[in-house]
Scaffold this active site. Structure first.
Site, PDB file in Angstrom:
ATOM      1  N   GLU A 326     -42.722  15.144  26.194  1.00  0.00           N
ATOM      2  CA  GLU A 326     -42.585  15.330  24.753  1.00  0.00           C
ATOM      3  C   GLU A 326     -41.111  15.506  24.372  1.00  0.00           C
ATOM      4  O   GLU A 326     -40.378  16.256  25.021  1.00  0.00           O
ATOM      5  CB  GLU A 326     -43.389  16.568  24.347  1.00  0.00           C
ATOM      6  CG  GLU A 326     -43.254  16.997  22.915  1.00  0.00           C
ATOM      7  CD  GLU A 326     -43.917  18.342  22.679  1.00  0.00           C
ATOM      8  OE1 GLU A 326     -44.106  18.696  21.497  1.00  0.00           O
ATOM      9  OE2 GLU A 326     -44.244  19.044  23.668  1.00  0.00           O
ATOM     10  N   LYS A 392     -48.114  12.969  16.401  1.00  0.00           N
ATOM     11  CA  LYS A 392     -48.954  14.117  16.713  1.00  0.00           C
ATOM     12  C   LYS A 392     -49.736  14.552  15.482  1.00  0.00           C
ATOM     13  O   LYS A 392     -49.185  14.697  14.391  1.00  0.00           O
ATOM     14  CB  LYS A 392     -48.094  15.273  17.228  1.00  0.00           C
ATOM     15  CG  LYS A 392     -48.898  16.458  17.737  1.00  0.00           C
ATOM     16  CD  LYS A 392     -47.991  17.542  18.295  1.00  0.00           C
ATOM     17  CE  LYS A 392     -48.802  18.694  18.846  1.00  0.00           C
ATOM     18  NZ  LYS A 392     -47.924  19.791  19.330  1.00  0.00           N
ATOM     19  N   CYS A 442     -48.514  17.590  23.693  1.00  0.00           N
ATOM     20  CA  CYS A 442     -48.487  19.046  23.823  1.00  0.00           C
ATOM     21  C   CYS A 442     -49.901  19.605  23.876  1.00  0.00           C
ATOM     22  O   CYS A 442     -50.721  19.136  24.647  1.00  0.00           O
ATOM     23  CB  CYS A 442     -47.655  19.664  22.711  1.00  0.00           C
ATOM     24  SG  CYS A 442     -47.285  21.417  22.941  1.00  0.00           S
TER      25      CYS A 442
END
Length: 577
Positions: A326, A392, A442
């Site tokens: 990430e 995301k 994540c």
């Protein structure tokens, strides 16, 4: 005969005086000592050891939950049940998510007392969900009206066992949903290497937790009834527990014990069922781990060092797919240095390597401004112009967006935070050769329902799952192993392999059965080379999500509240009057 009655009267009077409280119609109520709640908190703290990195913690979780349920049956009504559940939850969470202190104090610069207090307050909040579950159990198991000084102690029953399993599962589901959700330490995660892992493809992590709680309650029921039977057969004066079962035939011991063993055996047998099948050409994948120091990642020197490090790691050797952690490229995509961009594009085109890298995305307006920043993954397909993009969707509170009214709290930390824009709930997969790959970033992979939805609702169902993350904020703590354990549960639930590229660990490859087939040591620089085979087909959990366990739990609790022993007992008492 007078003396025993007088002794009993004196004992009752003594208990009434010690209670210091009165119930309805002046009836004194039993109270529990402080050590009861301290014991519940200690059991919660011990439960943290059921999770990773403890090996085979699934068996320990069953034992601890049996002890907790037995402890819960000591409670004197719904209030004491609520506080017992709250104490258990606080003990579990304050020891299980203490690594948040590391991010707030060591990396965020928050004063140690304030960071510690923040963790404690967060644990108190999370403990509300076990508290609510225990309270609901108390009502639906007919225990809420218990607690008068003359009442016999509550005794475990089949009815109470199903109420406990259902209330606990709903409590965990609510914790994973309310205020964007925080399903960390859901008890089902202990079973990825445990005897109940086979239930994961059917009902997900909350369903596994439901079965675990039911087994624990059935074990307690069998033990309590065996204890009552022993006292009856010994000819001694039975204690209060034995009195609760004036007739306890051996079948009352054998049946709940056999049911618990049958559930365990079923879980073990289900691990042999293949819900999905291999599909498409296997991929050679390189997962990169940069080990970029978190305290310098967003400084100019740190960003330059990260760009140099990842250019070297990416271009080291070809593969079908290379994945970075990430925000491995810690700059806005539009501001990416041209030498770096040209180097990795040339490498992709010349070697036939697809590259999926993490960076900050944004939307450029007509006047040249960049707005709607996103935490994104960008994909390079060799020989094709343009970039694949995944934004995301499930953002981290305080990390990627600031909840209303909490800017003062964020200002106490030196962590660069912002309000990111959200991606769509379901986004197209990244196609590598003929293998569709679904990305997540994540802690998105701790939400099983959302991963299942991505598989179920995607026009092109992905065969491989990829998680790109950075847990460098939390140091070398149990957070790394806990996150890996949750990723393994996603593989069990979906029947798909999960690949993890992380900054500091745990970078790993997980097969479709939830087994770690390769892993890099934490806090090292390197790449993990694996050959992975995607799958096709849907598990029952992918088809239904959490709906199955929610529906069963609500049905069980509604039945218990309407027809449970507490309500039936009150009805019989009313008839006698």
């Amino acid at each position: 005969m007078a003396e025993p009655i007088d002794s009993s009267a004196r004992e009752t009077a003594s208990r009434n005086a010690a209670s210091g409280a009165s119930g309805r119609n002046g009836a004194a109520r039993r109270t529990l000592p402080a050590w009861h709640y301290l014991g519940a908190a200690a059991l919660g703290a011990l439960n943290t050891l059921s999770f990773a990195p403890t090996p085979n913690g699934g068996w320990l979780a069953i034992a601890i939950f049996a002890a907790f349920y037995l402890w819960l049956t000591r409670t004197a009504g719904w209030k004491s049940a609520l506080f017992t559940g709250w104490a258990f939850g606080f003990g579990n969470f304050v020891t299980g998510v203490w690594w948040l202190y590391v991010s707030m104090h060591f990396y965020g610069g928050m004063p140690a007392p304030l960071a510690g207090a923040a963790v404690a307050l967060f644990a108190l909040y999370l403990g509300l969900y076990p508290a609510l579950a225990a309270c609901i159990w108390s009502f639906c198991a007919g225990h809420a009206s218990n607690g008068r000084a003359g009442d016999r102690p509550f005794s475990p029953t089949w009815h109470g066992a199903f109420a406990f399993a259902s209330a606990w599962a709903l409590g965990e589901w609510a914790r994973g949903y309310v205020f964007t959700g925080f399903p960390w330490l859901s008890i089902g995660y202990t079973q990825v290497d445990g005897p109940l892992a086979g239930f994961a493809p059917i009902a997900g992590v909350y369903g596994v937790g439901w079965v675990l709680a039911l087994i624990a309650a059935l074990v307690v029921e069998a033990l309590v009834r065996a204890w009552a039977l022993k006292h009856q057969s010994s000819g001694h004066q039975p204690d209060a527990t034995a009195q609760a079962h004036p007739r306890a035939p051996r079948v009352a011991v054998v049946v709940p014990a056999a049911a618990a063993l049958a559930l365990i055996a079923t879980g073990l047998l289900l691990t042999n069922v293949s819900w999905t099948q291999p599909a498409n050409t296997p991929l050679n994948v390189r997962l990169l781990q940069g080990n970029v120091k978190q305290d310098m990642k967003f400084s100019e020197a740190g960003m330059n060092a990260a760009l140099d490090e990842f250019q070297k790691l990416i271009t080291e050797k070809p593969a079908d797919l290379i994945v970075t952690p990430e925000t491995a490229i810690p700059v806005l995509l539009q501001e990416m240095p041209q030498p770096f961009a040209r180097a990795i594009r040339h490498f992709a085109d010349s070697t036939g390597t697809a590259i999926l890298f993490g960076a900050v995305g944004g939307t450029v307006t007509q006047d040249g401004r960049v707005v709607d920043f996103t935490n994104s993954l960008f994909g390079i397909t060799p020989g094709q112009p343009g970039l694949y993009r995944y934004d995301k969707h499930h953002l981290v509170p305080f990390g990627e967006f600031i909840p209303w009214g909490f800017h003062w709290f964020v200002n106490l930390m030196n962590i660069p935070l912002g309000d990111f824009a959200r991606g769509a709930p379901v986004q197209p997969p990244f196609l590598v050769h003929n293998q569709p790959v679904a990305a997540n970033i994540c802690y998105e992979d701790i939400f099983g329902e959302e991963i299942a939805r991505t598989v179920r609702e995607n026009p092109t169902a992905p065969g491989v799952l990829i998680n790109s993350t950075n847990l460098g904020w939390f140091g070398n703590t149990i957070a790394l192993d806990q996150h890996l354990q949750m990723a393994r549960m996603r593989s069990l639930e979906t029947g798909r392999p999960m690949l993890r590229a992380t900054n500091t660990g745990a970078t790993a490859a997980i097969d479709a059965r939830g087994r770690v087939i390769a892993r890099l040591p934490v806090y090292t620089v390197g790449s993990l080379d694996v050959r992975i085979e995607g799958t096709t087909g849907y598990t029952p959990y992918v088809r239904t999500g959490n709906n199955t366990v929610i529906a069963i739990s609500l049905l069980m609790l509604a039945f218990g509240f309407a027809f449970g022993p507490g309500r039936l007992g009150r009805g019989k008492a009313a008839d006698k009057r």
